[in-house]
Design an enzyme around this catalytic site. Sequence first.
Site, PDB file in Angstrom:
ATOM      1  N   HIS A  49      51.126  35.120  46.207  1.00  0.00           N
ATOM      2  CA  HIS A  49      49.779  35.661  46.099  1.00  0.00           C
ATOM      3  C   HIS A  49      49.746  37.108  46.582  1.00  0.00           C
ATOM      4  O   HIS A  49      50.651  37.559  47.285  1.00  0.00           O
ATOM      5  CB  HIS A  49      48.802  34.899  47.014  1.00  0.00           C
ATOM      6  N   TYR A  50      48.664  37.838  46.242  1.00  0.00           N
ATOM      7  CA  TYR A  50      48.322  39.032  47.018  1.00  0.00           C
ATOM      8  C   TYR A  50      46.975  38.798  47.691  1.00  0.00           C
ATOM      9  O   TYR A  50      46.177  37.965  47.269  1.00  0.00           O
ATOM     10  CB  TYR A  50      48.334  40.308  46.189  1.00  0.00           C
ATOM     11  N   GLU A 118      51.266  34.873  51.088  1.00  0.00           N
ATOM     12  CA  GLU A 118      50.333  35.958  50.781  1.00  0.00           C
ATOM     13  C   GLU A 118      50.974  37.298  51.134  1.00  0.00           C
ATOM     14  O   GLU A 118      51.551  37.462  52.211  1.00  0.00           O
ATOM     15  CB  GLU A 118      49.039  35.795  51.579  1.00  0.00           C
ATOM     16  N   HIS A 165      50.251  32.912  41.563  1.00  0.00           N
ATOM     17  CA  HIS A 165      48.954  32.242  41.600  1.00  0.00           C
ATOM     18  C   HIS A 165      48.332  32.245  40.206  1.00  0.00           C
ATOM     19  O   HIS A 165      47.694  31.274  39.788  1.00  0.00           O
ATOM     20  CB  HIS A 165      48.037  32.948  42.606  1.00  0.00           C
ATOM     21  N   ASP A 175      46.745  37.356  40.589  1.00  0.00           N
ATOM     22  CA  ASP A 175      47.777  37.712  41.565  1.00  0.00           C
ATOM     23  C   ASP A 175      49.077  36.927  41.361  1.00  0.00           C
ATOM     24  O   ASP A 175      49.044  35.798  40.900  1.00  0.00           O
ATOM     25  CB  ASP A 175      47.242  37.533  42.992  1.00  0.00           C
TER      26      ASP A 175
END
Length: 277
Positions: A49-50, A118, A165, A175
């Site tokens: 993810h970001y 993340e 994601h 993301d």
Amino acid sequence: MKRGLLTAALFMLAGCQHAGQQNADAPFRLETARQAQGADQRIRFLVIHYTAEDFNNALNTLTDEHVSAHYLIPAQPPLEEGKPVAWQLVPENMRAWHAGVSGWRGRTNLNDTSVGIELENKGYSNALLGKKFYPFPPGQIDLLANLSQEIVARYQIEPRNVVAHSDIAPQRKDDPGPLFPWQEMAERGIGAWPDAARVNQYLAGRNPLQPVGQAQLLALLKAYGYSVEDNMTPRQQRRVIAAFQMHFRQNDYRGNADAQTEAIVRALLQQFPDKND
């Protein structure tokens, strides 16, 4: 931010992953000499993810009661004793709330079966020509790769199961976006990437942008892992194709059903056959 205290907390959380051994003071004894063969790893997927926000805000968001991830990696990881630091927010043996409504290779609710990482990154801003995505610093990617290598090895995660994601929730998420270095990660043993010679073989001399049947392409994407439903709208179908392109054909992710996209997914299906997991 007191990095020393946070680093200590990280190692305490890591230690929790070995919980589950019998307490020496328990009023019973567990016999473990015979172990069942009908068992496998709960964790099958690694999801990238970001954050779409800065590190401090992301840390606050990911440690409240609504969403969480197993790991958070700063854009510029600090050093402790010469080593870059990642934040572990949830032990791997516990479920984190990072995937949301999701699906991959016929499985849903991927929070139950995945590790989520993340990356601090602004995500994108809206520009005149569309979304402007932001790159990932080399130090952040190097730390991510080293961490991911351990996770992939620990749970024997298949290359096809290292996903964005946006792969598992293409109707909702972008993301980590088209600037994430999936090819570099694959070269380091994390995830899948198409072999160029195989892609050219399946392209068979066609113009890469030559239109192909959208229904057939979606069937191939479903075979690879994407959630494709019969009642999807044209926009939803394009979102699935675009998610695949953001991962594997990052210079053009408009969601068009074209010959190059078809060739890439066919190459991937040949390289990484379904193991019926």
